[in-house]
Design a protein around this motif. Structure first.
Motif, PDB file in Angstrom:
ATOM      1  N   GLU A 277      -0.852   4.874  18.822  1.00 21.50           N
ATOM      2  CA  GLU A 277      -1.853   5.114  17.777  1.00 21.50           C
ATOM      3  C   GLU A 277      -2.256   6.579  17.689  1.00 21.50           C
ATOM      4  OE1 GLU A 277      -5.271   2.568  17.214  1.00 21.50           O
ATOM      5  OE2 GLU A 277      -4.196   0.926  18.173  1.00 21.50           O
TER       6      GLU A 277
ATOM      7  N   ILE B 274       6.348  -4.026   7.881  1.00 23.37           N
ATOM      8  CA  ILE B 274       5.131  -3.234   7.726  1.00 23.37           C
ATOM      9  C   ILE B 274       3.945  -4.190   7.800  1.00 23.37           C
ATOM     10  CG2 ILE B 274       3.831  -1.642   6.272  1.00 23.37           C
ATOM     11  CD1 ILE B 274       6.460  -0.928   4.878  1.00 23.37           C
ATOM     12  N   GLU B 275       3.107  -3.992   8.818  1.00 24.81           N
ATOM     13  CA  GLU B 275       1.895  -4.788   8.926  1.00 24.81           C
ATOM     14  C   GLU B 275       0.901  -4.354   7.856  1.00 24.81           C
ATOM     15  OE1 GLU B 275       1.534  -5.950  13.653  1.00 24.81           O
ATOM     16  OE2 GLU B 275       0.155  -4.485  12.835  1.00 24.81           O
ATOM     17  N   GLU B 276      -0.024  -5.254   7.523  1.00 24.75           N
ATOM     18  CA  GLU B 276      -1.052  -4.928   6.553  1.00 24.75           C
ATOM     19  C   GLU B 276      -1.840  -3.719   7.052  1.00 24.75           C
ATOM     20  OE1 GLU B 276      -4.922  -6.974   4.417  1.00 24.75           O
ATOM     21  OE2 GLU B 276      -3.465  -8.231   5.447  1.00 24.75           O
ATOM     22  N   GLY B 277      -1.933  -2.701   6.214  1.00 22.32           N
ATOM     23  CA  GLY B 277      -2.623  -1.469   6.588  1.00 22.32           C
ATOM     24  C   GLY B 277      -1.664  -0.348   6.943  1.00 22.32           C
ATOM     25  N   GLY B 278      -0.430  -0.680   7.291  1.00 21.64           N
ATOM     26  CA  GLY B 278       0.561   0.338   7.601  1.00 21.64           C
ATOM     27  C   GLY B 278       0.963   1.088   6.343  1.00 21.64           C
ATOM     28  N   GLU B 279       1.320   2.366   6.490  1.00 21.14           N
ATOM     29  CA  GLU B 279       1.633   3.200   5.329  1.00 21.14           C
ATOM     30  C   GLU B 279       3.054   3.745   5.411  1.00 21.14           C
ATOM     31  OE1 GLU B 279      -1.317   6.216   4.434  1.00 21.14           O
ATOM     32  OE2 GLU B 279      -2.828   5.041   5.517  1.00 21.14           O
TER      33      GLU B 279
ATOM     34  N   LYS C 208       1.711   5.303  10.174  1.00 19.19           N
ATOM     35  CA  LYS C 208       1.920   6.030   8.933  1.00 19.19           C
ATOM     36  C   LYS C 208       3.245   6.778   9.030  1.00 19.19           C
ATOM     37  CE  LYS C 208      -0.761   9.000   5.927  1.00 19.19           C
ATOM     38  NZ  LYS C 208      -1.989   9.807   5.823  1.00 19.19           N
TER      39      LYS C 208
ATOM     40  N   TYR D  71       3.167  -0.504  12.222  1.00 23.01           N
ATOM     41  CA  TYR D  71       2.004  -1.343  12.541  1.00 23.01           C
ATOM     42  C   TYR D  71       0.827  -0.966  11.641  1.00 23.01           C
ATOM     43  CZ  TYR D  71       4.786  -2.879  16.469  1.00 23.01           C
ATOM     44  OH  TYR D  71       5.785  -3.414  17.229  1.00 23.01           O
ATOM     45  N   SER D  72      -0.254  -1.718  11.714  1.00 27.72           N
ATOM     46  CA  SER D  72      -1.398  -1.528  10.817  1.00 27.72           C
ATOM     47  C   SER D  72      -1.997  -0.125  10.907  1.00 27.72           C
ATOM     48  CB  SER D  72      -2.482  -2.567  11.104  1.00 27.72           C
ATOM     49  OG  SER D  72      -2.950  -2.436  12.430  1.00 27.72           O
ATOM     50  N   THR D  73      -1.868   0.533  12.052  1.00 27.57           N
ATOM     51  CA  THR D  73      -2.402   1.890  12.220  1.00 27.57           C
ATOM     52  C   THR D  73      -1.338   2.953  11.983  1.00 27.57           C
ATOM     53  OG1 THR D  73      -1.916   1.765  14.580  1.00 27.57           O
ATOM     54  CG2 THR D  73      -4.141   1.147  13.887  1.00 27.57           C
TER      55      THR D  73
ATOM     56  N   ARG E 248       2.940   3.223  15.538  1.00 28.87           N
ATOM     57  CA  ARG E 248       1.507   2.892  15.504  1.00 28.87           C
ATOM     58  C   ARG E 248       0.695   4.128  15.143  1.00 28.87           C
ATOM     59  NH1 ARG E 248       3.617  -0.472  19.548  1.00 28.87           N
ATOM     60  NH2 ARG E 248       2.916  -2.628  19.354  1.00 28.87           N
TER      61      ARG E 248
END
Length: 187
Positions: A111, A159-164, A147, A143-145, A127
């Protein structure tokens, strides 16, 4: 200071018992009053000195930890690695900042981690932040965190929800065109 004879399991010349171990006189000392820093190695069969059975074999040394991924480079938090190429690395774990070009089997960006540059790998787990040219031949997981920004090529993507994901993206690398329809169906 230890004499060299004691390092190789030889007895002191003034030892009175023919098959006595080096530290037989007083626990923690060798004949002559010297401290024992080296203990004799057990015999290959686990028998005691002189071949007498009944002595418990010394515990085996722990085997070196074998990791599934082979060679692993970890760039810890608050560490910045810049320039050059990263080679002969199976897994790169980025917890700090890396600015480089690399080819590896796997990259894991934590992260708080950040990778800038070019990476050609089999599997990517993001992450944190990846910025640059990324080729994930088999799979890219954001992952959601996470990018990912830049030019991105991948075999499969999750791509998890929130991932860019931003930039130029393309399914498959130039050498992996045959699996495009399977990869599209899996997405």
């Amino acid at each position: 200071m230890l004499r060299s004879e004691t390092l190789f399991g030889k007895r002191e010349p003034n030892s009175t018992t023919p098959n006595a171990p080096l530290n037989a006189s007083t626990p923690g000392t060798q004949p002559g009053g010297m401290s024992s820093a080296v203990k004799p190695a057990p015999t290959p069969t686990g028998m005691g000195p002189g071949g007498a059975s009944g002595a418990a074999p010394a515990p085996a040394a722990p085997a070196p930890a074998s990791s599934e991924g082979g060679s692993k480079l970890i760039v810890g938090p608050k560490i910045k690695l810049t320039g050059g190429q990263i080679t002969d690395c199976d897994t790169l774990v980025v917890e700090g900042t890396v600015e480089a070009t690399m080819e590896a089997r796997e990259i894991q960006i934590a992260e708080q981690g950040s990778f800038s540059g070019s990476a050609e790998i089999d599997v990517a787990h993001v992450r944190g932040t990846f910025d640059g040219n990324l080729t994930a031949r088999q799979k890219l997981v954001i992952y959601s965190t996470g990018k990912v920004i830049g030019t991105v090529r991948y075999g499969k993507i999750v791509i998890e929800e929130g991932g860019e994901l931003a930039g130029d993206t393309q399914v498959g690398s130039d050498g992996a065109r045959s699996g495009l329809s399977v990869a599209k169906a899996a997405v």
